[in-house]
Scaffold this active site. Structure first.
Site, PDB file in Angstrom:
ATOM      1  CE1 TYR A  32      -1.569   3.764  12.980  1.00 32.34           C
ATOM      2  CE2 TYR A  32       0.788   2.716  13.700  1.00 32.34           C
ATOM      3  CZ  TYR A  32       0.249   3.300  12.570  1.00 32.34           C
ATOM      4  OH  TYR A  32       0.428   3.512  11.133  1.00 32.34           O
ATOM      5  CD  GLU A  34      -0.744   4.043   7.996  1.00 28.71           C
ATOM      6  OE1 GLU A  34      -1.246   4.577   9.259  1.00 28.71           O
ATOM      7  OE2 GLU A  34      -1.541   5.112   7.429  1.00 28.71           O
ATOM      8  CG  ASN A  69      -4.900   3.449   8.860  1.00 29.67           C
ATOM      9  OD1 ASN A  69      -4.736   2.375   8.114  1.00 29.67           O
ATOM     10  ND2 ASN A  69      -4.267   4.326   8.268  1.00 29.67           N
ATOM     11  CG  HIS A 110      -0.932   8.961   3.460  1.00 26.75           C
ATOM     12  ND1 HIS A 110      -1.148   7.840   3.941  1.00 26.75           N
ATOM     13  CD2 HIS A 110      -0.805   9.908   4.345  1.00 26.75           C
ATOM     14  CE1 HIS A 110      -0.879   7.463   5.101  1.00 26.75           C
ATOM     15  NE2 HIS A 110      -0.150   8.943   5.613  1.00 26.75           N
ATOM     16  CD  GLU A 133      -4.131   7.491  10.015  1.00 30.42           C
ATOM     17  OE1 GLU A 133      -3.259   8.477  10.361  1.00 30.42           O
ATOM     18  OE2 GLU A 133      -4.217   6.393   9.898  1.00 30.42           O
ATOM     19  NE  ARG A 181      -2.910   2.713   2.733  1.00 31.58           N
ATOM     20  CZ  ARG A 181      -3.635   3.595   3.801  1.00 31.58           C
ATOM     21  NH1 ARG A 181      -2.749   3.197   4.573  1.00 31.58           N
ATOM     22  NH2 ARG A 181      -3.807   4.385   3.779  1.00 31.58           N
TER      23      ARG A 181
HETATM   24  C1  PNW Z   1      -0.907   7.295  10.723  1.00 35.42           C
HETATM   25  N1  PNW Z   1      -3.246   8.647  16.599  1.00 35.42           N
HETATM   26  O1  PNW Z   1      -0.896   8.711  11.853  1.00 35.42           O
HETATM   27  C2  PNW Z   1      -0.207   7.385   9.259  1.00 35.42           C
HETATM   28  O2  PNW Z   1      -0.916   6.581   8.915  1.00 35.42           O
HETATM   29  C3  PNW Z   1       1.322   7.766   8.407  1.00 35.42           C
HETATM   30  O3  PNW Z   1       1.206   8.205   8.187  1.00 35.42           O
HETATM   31  C4  PNW Z   1       1.547   7.877  10.337  1.00 35.42           C
HETATM   32  O4  PNW Z   1       2.968   7.617   9.387  1.00 35.42           O
HETATM   33  C5  PNW Z   1       1.534   6.365  11.423  1.00 35.42           C
HETATM   34  O5  PNW Z   1       0.322   6.741  11.239  1.00 35.42           O
HETATM   35  C6  PNW Z   1       2.096   6.836  12.425  1.00 35.42           C
HETATM   36  O6  PNW Z   1       2.430   8.129  13.058  1.00 35.42           O
HETATM   37  C7  PNW Z   1      -1.215   8.640  12.519  1.00 35.42           C
HETATM   38  O7  PNW Z   1      -1.944   9.722  17.742  1.00 35.42           O
HETATM   39  C8  PNW Z   1      -0.570   9.680  13.746  1.00 35.42           C
HETATM   40  O8  PNW Z   1      -3.683   8.343  16.826  1.00 35.42           O
HETATM   41  C9  PNW Z   1      -1.328   9.310  15.496  1.00 35.42           C
HETATM   42  C10 PNW Z   1      -2.190   8.743  15.602  1.00 35.42           C
HETATM   43  C11 PNW Z   1      -2.714   7.894  14.235  1.00 35.42           C
HETATM   44  C12 PNW Z   1      -2.167   7.608  13.105  1.00 35.42           C
END
Ligand code: PNW
Length: 488
Positions: free
Chosen positions: A321, A389, A319, A131, A178, A85
């Protein structure tokens, strides 16, 4: 070796056509920021403004994948991926961005070369149109996404150029990555491009209480028009799918016995996720909890916009995390609140931590929360989920030493999260069709510059050619998927 005892019972639980691989974004990896007539994006401008990026770095070179794409595809192939991707740089393809502005052949040629290289190596391209790198010329011309009427035809035209030129080979399109992080970081906190907020110490212009919602609305509506174009003019012939990717972490109540914290956690999920997902997958409108708090600061969908937005994604692009504990507040919401009047915490009432710390302040490992989120999305929206992601940084990754390349912290993250994916499929019946780890190589992490390393490949940023060193996590991920994806 991936710990087989933990995943032994997960053999073959993922569909035989499950896509897995790595995700990247143009600004973070390409470099060549002004090569071959590329126009500037708002991130070029942002990074070239003093004090905006933590380490003062710029994405001028990023990790040079504009020049090293063949080497990168070969490395990815050695990692065993089935899919990749990546995003297209709008200002590489249309340097000034607008519908009446010229198309840059050299930019399109680069993406054709990359796509052809992937296909020749048996890797399926998943292509994101946007993006975060709005063409600077559109920001200057009419304020970018603050101007829905001017912006939407420009975005739809850009999408059309991409479908026309690349759609014979690209069968998986993502309009926006996002939209919520773009609006919140760029227009509420003001810490990302285009650097607008109510905080006058940080930003000269902006209004955190209104602009994020205006920009979010523009993203949804322009997404919907681009999807309409694809469905009416291209999908029948090209037989691809198109959708949107939303961010979202999981929210757990701080006190799981307190109904107010339970409500606060659900409200947090709605402000973070349902803000974008309800209009697209559920109601064609924003969640009631947001309307109740925000009133007319939240835009209203016209009847046409609502109809077009509802059902405008062929899949749920996800996405995610991490997980936070969420506690209700007894005070009225601040005018600049975007989270549902809650407090986000690292520990719950019993003092239990939300997970081990990574090298990124907001990110902690919590696979159980990820599994709950997969279930929450599946239950609320009931559409196949494509995880686009998921990944982590790890502390003290400063040089490509044996210890750093044996990245146990990241390995444990992926074992936990990929295990959670397989369990959500096997034990909870969630329909999941892809998994993209963030990310292929260490890269330029936006306002954190080169300080946050998310890669399964270490990059020596000091070296002239941004030399790559595989980390062990790349091998572990391959072993996990070879074990879990059903063999035909
Ligand atoms: C994503 N949060 O951003 C983006 O899609 C990527 O480009 C980035 O490199 C990656 O995650 C890692 O940061 C985020 O605060 C930024 O939860 C912040 C958050 C989530 C996703």
């Amino acid at each position: 070796m991936a710990k087989p005892h933990k995943v032994k019972d997960l053999k073959g639980v993922l569909r035989s056509d499950f896509h897995w691989g790595y995700a990247t974004a143009a600004t973070q990896v390409e470099g060549g920021w002004n090569a071959d007539d590329k126009g500037l994006s708002i991130w070029d401008t942002f990074a070239h403004t003093p004090r905006k990026v933590k380490d003062g770095s710029t994405p001028d070179d990023a990790v040079l994948s504009y020049y090293k794409y063949k080497e990168d595809v070969a490395l990815m192939k050695s990692y065993g991926v089935t899919a990749y991707r990546f995003s297209l740089s709008w200002s590489r393809i249309i340097p000034l961005g607008g519908k009446d502005d010229p198309v840059n052949e050299a930019g399109l040629q680069y993406y054709e070369n990359l796509i052809d290289e992937l296909l020749e190596n048996g890797i399926t391209p998943f292509v994101t149109l946007f993006h975060w790198d709005t063409p600077q010329a559109l920001e200057d011309r009419y304020g970018g996404m603050l101007n829905k009427e001017m912006y939407t035809p420009d975005f739809v035209n850009y999408a059309r150029v991409c479908f026309e030129r690349l759609g014979d080979r690209v069968k998986h399109w993502i309009t926006y990555n996002e939209p919520g992080v773009y609006t919140l970081a760029g227009y509420a906190a003001g810490v990302h491009a285009p650097a607008r907020s109510s905080n006058r110490k940080l930003n000269a212009e902006g209004d955190s209480s209104t602009e994020p919602f205006i920009v979010g609305h523009t993203e949804l509506v322009s997404h919907a028009y681009a999807v309409q174009l694809y469905r009416e003019m291209f999908q029948h012939q090209q037989k691809g799918m198109i959708g949107i990717t939303l961010h979202g972490n999981y929210s757990e109540p701080w006190d799981s016995d307190d109904p107010l914290d339970q409500e606060a956690a659900e409200r947090a999920r709605e402000f973070e996720i349902a803000w974008y997902a309800d209009p697209v997958y559920k109601t064609g409108d924003y969640p009631a909890s947001m309307r109740a708090q925000l009133g007319d600061r939240l835009p209203h969908f016209t009847a046409e916009e609502s109809k077009l937005t509802l059902g405008s994604s062929d899949f749920y692009g996800m996405n995610s995390y991490t997980t936070f504990f969420v506690r209700h507040l007894d005070t009225p919401p601040d005018i600049n609140d975007h989270s549902g009047n809650i407090e986000k915490l690292d520990t719950n009432k019993q003092g239990v931590s939300r997970g081990p710390e990574s090298d990124t302040y907001w990110l902690r490992t919590n696979p159980a929360g990820f599994r709950k989120l997969l279930n929450w999305i599946w239950k609320r929206y009931g559409i196949p989920i494509y995880i686009t992601e998921n990944g982590t940084t790890a502390k003290a990754e400063t040089e490509p030493s044996e210890e750093v390349l044996n990245d146990t912290f990241r390995i444990e993250f992926f074992e936990g999260y990929i295990g959670a994916v397989a369990r959500a499929v096997k034990e909870d019946g969630v329909d999941i069709r892809s998994y993209f780890a963030w990310t292929f190589t260490d890269n330029w992490e936006w306002a954190a510059g080169y300080t946050d390393r998310f890669g399964v490949t270490f990059v020596d940023f000091e070296s002239k050619d941004k030399k790559r060193y595989p980390k062990k996590s790349a091998t572990v991920i391959r072993e996990l998927f070879q074990h879990m994806v059903k063999k035909e």
